[in-house]
Design an enzyme around this catalytic site. Structure first.
Site, mmCIF file in Angstrom:
data_model
loop_
_atom_site.group_PDB
_atom_site.id
_atom_site.type_symbol
_atom_site.label_atom_id
_atom_site.label_comp_id
_atom_site.label_asym_id
_atom_site.label_seq_id
_atom_site.Cartn_x
_atom_site.Cartn_y
_atom_site.Cartn_z
ATOM 1 C CE1 TYR A 129 3.785 -4.079 11.716
ATOM 2 C CE2 TYR A 129 3.158 -2.636 13.528
ATOM 3 C CZ TYR A 129 3.450 -2.828 12.183
ATOM 4 O OH TYR A 129 3.412 -1.760 11.326
ATOM 5 C CG LEU B 251 4.547 -10.040 -5.459
ATOM 6 C CD1 LEU B 251 4.233 -10.652 -6.820
ATOM 7 C CD2 LEU B 251 4.152 -8.554 -5.462
ATOM 8 N NE ARG C 170 -11.351 -5.160 15.221
ATOM 9 C CZ ARG C 170 -10.747 -4.732 14.115
ATOM 10 N NH1 ARG C 170 -9.704 -3.933 14.193
ATOM 11 N NH2 ARG C 170 -11.183 -5.106 12.943
ATOM 12 C CB VAL D 125 -10.977 1.696 10.206
ATOM 13 C CG1 VAL D 125 -10.504 3.141 10.346
ATOM 14 C CG2 VAL D 125 -12.468 1.609 10.408
ATOM 15 C CB ALA E 213 10.157 -5.482 3.012
ATOM 16 C CB ALA E 214 7.000 -4.862 7.490
ATOM 17 C CG ASN F 54 -4.636 5.049 12.624
ATOM 18 O OD1 ASN F 54 -4.012 5.432 13.615
ATOM 19 N ND2 ASN F 54 -5.288 3.911 12.603
ATOM 20 C CG PHE G 194 -1.531 1.241 1.647
ATOM 21 C CD1 PHE G 194 -2.055 2.138 0.717
ATOM 22 C CD2 PHE G 194 -1.602 1.571 3.010
ATOM 23 C CE1 PHE G 194 -2.623 3.343 1.133
ATOM 24 C CE2 PHE G 194 -2.168 2.762 3.430
ATOM 25 C CZ PHE G 194 -2.676 3.649 2.489
ATOM 26 N NE ARG H 116 -7.018 3.857 16.175
ATOM 27 C CZ ARG H 116 -7.630 3.564 17.319
ATOM 28 N NH1 ARG H 116 -8.001 4.527 18.150
ATOM 29 N NH2 ARG H 116 -7.856 2.304 17.641
#
Ligand code: UD2
Length: 309
Positions: A146, A34, A272, A190, A77-78, A175, A12, A214
């Site tokens: 993470y 990928l 959550r 979200v 990359a992660a 965010n 993204f 956020r």
């Protein structure tokens, strides 16, 4: 010609960054396995980039690429999902920390000196500790594999600067939303999920009462900030990247409904576990460096909707 390496460049944020770097006329190499990213994110620049479908944990491969001697390295990359990191802690560790340290170490032993090595971290490092706004020197509380690895990799990034003279910088994203964010997991950003629900007239599940806040930031401002920070002389520091404004989830949804000219059907569900009530960046350090966002929340939502509808 300016040579740039972007790891995770099909994801993204990575793909948005790659497109902007190509538009600036830079020669861009992308490494992405990928696992999260998709080639389609790079369609518009495909003929102009060098793309390797490869895992950053393959150290021998990475060393070969690093020998190309890049001017800038953006490390995106992660394993980028917190939930995923909880299910796969060791794999996360290999990708999110070991690969970063190996890259820094290779730069050190080979005496390679990019103008900047930029590592991308997250507001997740601040955890649940109730202190707002979050300054870069606020207490950290990494609560998941993470967050632990992001924090450790930040520290290595900075220390390879202070101890060995590499020019490095780390950033903490708040965010982020915008084009190419994948909405297909319940843990996706979200606003990507809200966008999909608005588009497809699907019901959106809001966890909690919508009062959680956020610091939402449009991906194009993120990309501009990454390029701005990397091209500055200043090194060996960590920067929050947000707008320095907090918005309640229900308020951003109402704002988005106005932009889209559509109502979102909302079902409320339990909050959550582990969800943080409020998040807000202190962006003084980035502002003092001279960075000014060009988009903002409202314009970002408008452009995102224009792009996707
Ligand atoms: C963000 C990061 C996460 C971690 C965390 C650290 C993203 C996508 N996630 O999580 O990786 O860094 O910050 O604090 O950037 N929500 C709903 N319905 C949905 C999805 C989400 O109500 O279908 C709520 C969710 O419960 C939360 C808010 O929306 O209260 C934002 O959720 P998010 O997953 O976009 O981001 P966040 O801040 O929880």
């Amino acid at each position: 010609m300016t040579k740039v390496l972007v790891t995770g460049g099909a994801g993204f944020i990575g793909s948005n960054l790659v497109i902007e770097l190509v538009n600036k006329g830079y020669q861009v190499t992308v490494i992405d396995d990928l696992s999260m990213g998709i080639k389609a994110n790079l369609t518009e620049v495909w003929d102009k980039i060098t793309f390797y479908e490869h895992d950053v944990c393959d150290h021998a491969f990475m060393h070969q690429i690093l020998d190309e001697n890049f001017d800038y390295i953006y490390y995106l990359a992660a394993v980028s999902s917190v939930a995923d990191s909880v299910v796969r802690p060791y794999e996360t560790h290999q990708v999110n920390l070991e690969s970063v340290v190996d890259t820094l170490e290779y730069l050190r032993v080979r005496d390679l000196h990019p103008k900047k090595f930029l590592f991308t971290s997250s507001a997740a490092v601040y955890g649940n500790y109730p202190e707002l706004p979050k300054r870069e020197d606020s207490r950290v509380q990494p609560l998941t594999p993470y967050a632990i690895d992001k924090y450790a990799a930040e520290r290595y990034t900075i220390d390879y600067g202070t101890l060995y003279g590499l020019k490095t910088v780390a950033v903490r994203f708040f965010n982020v939303f915008g084009p190419r964010q994948n909405p297909n997991s319940p843990y996706s950003g979200v606003l990507s999920i809200v966008t999909k629900c608005l588009l497809d007239d699907e019901e959106f599940t809001l966890y909690g009462d919508g009062s959680q806040t956020r610091d939402f930031i449009y991906v194009k401002d993120i990309v501009n900030a990454l390029i701005f920070i990397s091209e500055k002389q200043e090194s060996n520091d960590v920067y929050n990247i947000g707008y320095g404004h907090q918005t309640a989830l229900l308020d951003v949804i109402r704002q988005y409904e106005r932009v889209a000219g559509k109502d979102l059907e909302i079902t409320f569900a339990d909050r959550r576990a582990g969800d943080i009530a409020e998040s807000l960046a202190d962006v003084a350090r980035l502002t003092e460096l001279g960075f000014k966002p060009q988009w903002g929340l409202e314009k970002g939502l408008e452009e995102y909707w224009e792009y996707i509808k």
